[in-house]
Design an enzyme around this catalytic site. Structure first.
Site, PDB file in Angstrom:
ATOM      1  N   HIS A  18      85.798  26.546 128.422  1.00 41.79           N
ATOM      2  CA  HIS A  18      86.814  26.586 128.957  1.00 41.79           C
ATOM      3  C   HIS A  18      87.227  24.695 128.139  1.00 41.79           C
ATOM      4  CE1 HIS A  18      86.822  29.415 132.608  1.00 41.79           C
ATOM      5  NE2 HIS A  18      87.472  29.353 131.844  1.00 41.79           N
ATOM      6  N   LYS A  42      93.145  40.393 140.919  1.00 40.75           N
ATOM      7  CA  LYS A  42      91.825  39.816 140.932  1.00 40.75           C
ATOM      8  C   LYS A  42      91.140  38.738 142.304  1.00 40.75           C
ATOM      9  CE  LYS A  42      91.094  38.930 135.924  1.00 40.75           C
ATOM     10  NZ  LYS A  42      90.739  37.841 135.521  1.00 40.75           N
ATOM     11  N   ARG A  91      85.210  35.080 122.382  1.00 39.92           N
ATOM     12  CA  ARG A  91      83.890  34.547 122.770  1.00 39.92           C
ATOM     13  C   ARG A  91      83.489  35.924 122.036  1.00 39.92           C
ATOM     14  NH1 ARG A  91      84.469  34.222 128.747  1.00 39.92           N
ATOM     15  NH2 ARG A  91      86.488  35.723 128.715  1.00 39.92           N
ATOM     16  N   SER A 129      83.229  32.333 132.851  1.00 36.64           N
ATOM     17  CA  SER A 129      82.432  32.086 134.640  1.00 36.64           C
ATOM     18  C   SER A 129      82.085  33.212 135.620  1.00 36.64           C
ATOM     19  CB  SER A 129      84.192  32.066 135.764  1.00 36.64           C
ATOM     20  OG  SER A 129      85.304  30.975 134.542  1.00 36.64           O
TER      21      SER A 129
HETATM   22  P1  ADP Z   1      90.290  35.293 132.195  1.00 32.76           P
HETATM   23  O1  ADP Z   1      90.921  35.263 133.831  1.00 32.76           O
HETATM   24  O2  ADP Z   1      92.726  35.743 131.763  1.00 32.76           O
HETATM   25  O3  ADP Z   1      89.673  36.141 131.385  1.00 32.76           O
HETATM   26  P2  ADP Z   1      88.900  32.977 132.114  1.00 32.76           P
HETATM   27  O4  ADP Z   1      89.638  31.754 132.811  1.00 32.76           O
HETATM   28  O5  ADP Z   1      88.158  34.027 131.923  1.00 32.76           O
HETATM   29  O6  ADP Z   1      90.749  33.450 131.980  1.00 32.76           O
HETATM   30  O7  ADP Z   1      89.297  32.481 130.592  1.00 32.76           O
HETATM   31  C1  ADP Z   1      90.669  31.509 130.115  1.00 32.76           C
HETATM   32  C2  ADP Z   1      90.321  31.862 128.252  1.00 32.76           C
HETATM   33  O8  ADP Z   1      89.251  30.948 128.591  1.00 32.76           O
HETATM   34  C3  ADP Z   1      90.149  32.958 128.226  1.00 32.76           C
HETATM   35  O9  ADP Z   1      91.223  33.651 126.678  1.00 32.76           O
HETATM   36  C4  ADP Z   1      89.077  33.351 127.822  1.00 32.76           C
HETATM   37  O10 ADP Z   1      88.120  34.185 126.742  1.00 32.76           O
HETATM   38  C5  ADP Z   1      88.804  32.203 127.238  1.00 32.76           C
HETATM   39  N1  ADP Z   1      87.048  31.349 127.350  1.00 32.76           N
HETATM   40  C6  ADP Z   1      86.605  31.772 128.769  1.00 32.76           C
HETATM   41  N2  ADP Z   1      85.131  31.292 128.743  1.00 32.76           N
HETATM   42  C7  ADP Z   1      84.941  30.852 127.029  1.00 32.76           C
HETATM   43  C8  ADP Z   1      83.930  30.090 126.258  1.00 32.76           C
HETATM   44  N3  ADP Z   1      83.021  30.463 127.112  1.00 32.76           N
HETATM   45  N4  ADP Z   1      84.070  30.339 124.736  1.00 32.76           N
HETATM   46  C9  ADP Z   1      85.483  30.495 124.212  1.00 32.76           C
HETATM   47  N5  ADP Z   1      86.529  30.841 125.359  1.00 32.76           N
HETATM   48  C10 ADP Z   1      86.432  31.207 126.463  1.00 32.76           C
END
Ligand code: ADP
Length: 162
Positions: A18, A42, A91, A129
């Site tokens: 992030h 969630k 990702r 996460s």
């Molecule tokens: P959600 O619950 O909507 O998936 P997240 O908090 O998991 O939200 O992630 C928010 C955004 O950050 C999403 O677009 C996700 O793809 C991106 N993201 C999370 N981790 C990474 C990473 N390691 N590399 C690139 N993008 C990421």
């Protein structure tokens, strides 16, 4: 007028992936609103206040970054906040299908707001996460994948199992 983007997600907890997207986003936009989406489907490991605190400590007091939470449609919140774009991270290919659907739906709902995708730096490409929580729950070392105090909070919350 400052260029504002909304970066929505759960951030449960914030990871270096992030943070990489946030850093890159600030190369393009003047301001970022990190929006913690309230998602009734969630359940989160950390409360909203804890997630907010972890994000704030991670980004420091950079005035270009605001941390907010919102309910309802992301695109409506983006419009309400004057964002010109929604920032998302990509990702693995596995993200693509879901993100494509979301981006298309959001464009139908409001064509004035663009969804922009960025890739994290390659060292964090595989970090989510979800997998950080799994590894930490099994007692694995996640200190290279999340900020130090996030690793500590994960260890405290999940304990050492097994
Ligand atoms: P959600 O619950 O909507 O998936 P997240 O908090 O998991 O939200 O992630 C928010 C955004 O950050 C999403 O677009 C996700 O793809 C991106 N993201 C999370 N981790 C990474 C990473 N390691 N590399 C690139 N993008 C990421």
């Amino acid at each position: 007028m400052p260029l504002i983007a909304l970066y929505p997600g759960s951030f449960d907890p914030i990871t270096n992936g992030h943070l990489s997207i946030i850093e890159r986003g600030l190369h393009v936009f003047d301001r970022l609103i990190i929006g913690m989406a309230h998602n009734t489907r969630k359940t989160t490991l950390f409360t909203e206040d804890e997630r907010r605190e972890m994000i704030r400590r991670s980004v420091g007091d950079d005035p270009r970054v605001e941390i907010a939470s919102f309910e309802g449609l992301t695109i409506e919140y983006a419009a309400k906040r004057g964002a010109v774009g929604i920032l998302r991270g990509l990702r693995a290919v596995a993200d693509f299908d879901y993100e494509l659907q979301m981006a298309n739906m959001n464009r139908k709902l409001n064509p004035a707001i663009e969804t922009l995708f960025m890739m994290s730096s390659d060292e964090y490409f595989f970090v989510s996460s979800q997998n950080v929580k799994e590894v930490a729950g099994l007692g694995g070392d996640v200190s290279k994948l999340v900020p130090g105090f996030v690793a500590q909070m994960l260890a405290a919350r999940l304990g050492r199992k097994g």
